[in-house]
Motif scaffolding. Structure first.
Motif, short mmCIF file in Angstrom:
data_model
loop_
_atom_site.label_atom_id
_atom_site.label_comp_id
_atom_site.label_asym_id
_atom_site.label_seq_id
_atom_site.Cartn_x
_atom_site.Cartn_y
_atom_site.Cartn_z
N ASN A 25 0.83 -1.24 -0.06
CA ASN A 25 -0.10 0.10 -0.09
C ASN A 25 0.89 1.07 -0.05
O ASN A 25 0.30 2.39 -0.25
CB ASN A 25 -1.06 0.03 1.31
CG ASN A 25 -1.81 -1.14 0.95
OD1 ASN A 25 -2.34 -1.35 -0.13
ND2 ASN A 25 -2.35 -1.54 2.43
N ALA A 26 2.10 1.14 0.37
CA ALA A 26 2.97 2.41 0.38
C ALA A 26 4.29 2.34 -0.16
O ALA A 26 5.21 2.70 0.36
CB ALA A 26 2.98 2.73 2.17
N TYR A 30 7.70 4.50 0.65
CA TYR A 30 8.67 3.67 1.32
C TYR A 30 10.23 4.10 0.48
O TYR A 30 11.32 4.25 0.80
CB TYR A 30 8.45 2.41 1.76
CG TYR A 30 7.39 1.94 3.05
CD1 TYR A 30 7.29 3.02 3.78
CD2 TYR A 30 6.67 1.01 2.83
CE1 TYR A 30 6.33 3.00 4.78
CE2 TYR A 30 5.52 0.99 3.88
CZ TYR A 30 5.58 1.71 4.94
OH TYR A 30 4.88 1.52 5.80
N ALA A 31 9.94 3.57 -0.91
CA ALA A 31 11.01 3.66 -1.88
C ALA A 31 11.39 4.98 -1.87
O ALA A 31 12.74 5.29 -1.86
CB ALA A 31 10.45 3.03 -3.17
N GLY A 32 10.69 5.85 -2.00
CA GLY A 32 11.13 7.57 -1.93
C GLY A 32 11.90 7.91 -0.73
O GLY A 32 12.81 8.62 -0.69
N VAL A 67 9.66 -4.99 -7.19
CA VAL A 67 8.72 -3.90 -7.62
C VAL A 67 9.46 -3.09 -8.53
O VAL A 67 10.59 -2.61 -8.14
CB VAL A 67 8.29 -2.97 -6.33
CG1 VAL A 67 7.47 -1.96 -6.67
CG2 VAL A 67 7.64 -3.74 -4.97
N VAL A 68 8.81 -2.88 -9.84
CA VAL A 68 9.38 -1.97 -10.71
C VAL A 68 8.33 -0.68 -10.64
O VAL A 68 7.11 -0.74 -11.00
CB VAL A 68 9.37 -2.63 -11.95
CG1 VAL A 68 10.13 -1.82 -13.29
CG2 VAL A 68 10.19 -3.93 -11.90
N PHE A 69 9.06 0.30 -10.61
CA PHE A 69 8.32 1.64 -10.86
C PHE A 69 8.29 2.21 -12.20
O PHE A 69 9.24 2.14 -12.83
CB PHE A 69 9.02 2.67 -9.82
CG PHE A 69 8.72 2.30 -8.24
CD1 PHE A 69 7.61 2.30 -7.76
CD2 PHE A 69 10.14 1.66 -7.82
CE1 PHE A 69 7.54 1.91 -6.36
CE2 PHE A 69 9.75 1.13 -6.39
CZ PHE A 69 8.76 1.49 -5.72
N ALA A 70 7.24 2.96 -12.65
CA ALA A 70 7.22 3.52 -13.90
C ALA A 70 8.00 4.53 -14.11
O ALA A 70 8.58 4.72 -15.09
CB ALA A 70 5.68 4.04 -14.17
N GLY A 76 8.95 11.34 -5.89
CA GLY A 76 9.39 10.13 -5.56
C GLY A 76 8.89 9.33 -6.72
O GLY A 76 8.15 9.62 -7.75
N PRO A 77 9.30 7.92 -6.57
CA PRO A 77 8.68 6.95 -7.59
C PRO A 77 7.42 6.73 -7.58
O PRO A 77 6.59 7.13 -6.37
CB PRO A 77 9.24 5.81 -6.81
CG PRO A 77 9.80 5.75 -5.51
CD PRO A 77 9.87 7.37 -5.51
N TYR A 78 6.70 6.31 -8.81
CA TYR A 78 5.26 6.23 -9.05
C TYR A 78 4.98 4.84 -9.82
O TYR A 78 5.89 4.73 -10.63
CB TYR A 78 4.60 7.53 -9.52
CG TYR A 78 5.04 7.86 -10.83
CD1 TYR A 78 4.64 7.50 -12.12
CD2 TYR A 78 6.28 8.84 -11.01
CE1 TYR A 78 5.19 7.75 -13.14
CE2 TYR A 78 7.00 9.28 -12.16
CZ TYR A 78 6.40 8.77 -13.20
OH TYR A 78 7.04 9.09 -14.61
N GLY A 79 3.78 4.55 -10.04
CA GLY A 79 3.40 3.59 -10.70
C GLY A 79 4.15 2.26 -10.45
O GLY A 79 4.62 1.46 -11.52
#
Length: 162
Positions: A25-26, A30-32, A67-70, A76-79
């Motif tokens: 969910n986050a 968290y990655a950001g 997890v691969v971000f768009a 921060g990262p998204y998608g």
């Protein structure tokens, strides 16, 4: 966090189910936060591998998810997109064996006490006069109608007084 010169860092995160907001969910938040703290100069966030740990007998699988971000913007990262990854693939990404548990140095946060409601008695006469919107029947801070105290006869039942 696994880092080496000239290669993209790899973040391996674990969480026991029920500890705060779930990893799925986050993931962006968290990655950001990890990127901001551990590799703020990098253009892309670290490779992100997560593992949600479930209690024994819950019927849930505690598998690794990559997890691969768009993309990664100013916020921060998204998608995020999730895909399963094996322990062997993770070890290949990192270049070494990875402990996918909580680790030896893990120190759990202290359990916060449940909030407790506390009520205090006070006289209703201490309440302020209501301040309704203009034109709501109040003139100069006082009610425009008079409060009357009914006589004890009005409380008799039946109303005809019998």
């Amino acid at each position: 966090m696994f880092t080496a010169p000239g290669v993209r860092p790899v973040a391996v995160v674990t969480q026991v189910a029920g500890e705060g907001t779930g990893l799925m969910n986050a993931a962006e938040r968290y990655a950001g936060a990890v990127r901001k703290r551990y590799c703020p100069d990098q253009e892309v966030p670290p490779l992100w591998v997560e593992r949600q740990l479930w209690p024994e007998g819950s019927g849930q699988d505690s598998r690794l998810q990559r997890v691969v971000f768009a993309g990664a913007g100013g916020y921060g990262p998204y998608g995020p997109r999730w895909s399963a990854v094996t322990h062997e693939q993770l070890e290949y990404l990192v270049g070494a064996a990875v402990d996918t548990g909580r680790g030896d140095g893990y120190v759990p946060r202290p359990v916060e006490a449940e909030p407790r409601l506390v009520f205090d008695e006070f006289a209703v006469t201490r309440l302020d006069w209501p301040r309704p919107f203009p034109g709501a029947g109040v003139h100069a801070g006082r009610p425009t109608t008079r409060t009357t105290i009914p006589s004890s006869d009005s409380y008799k039942y039946p109303p005809d007084g019998t």
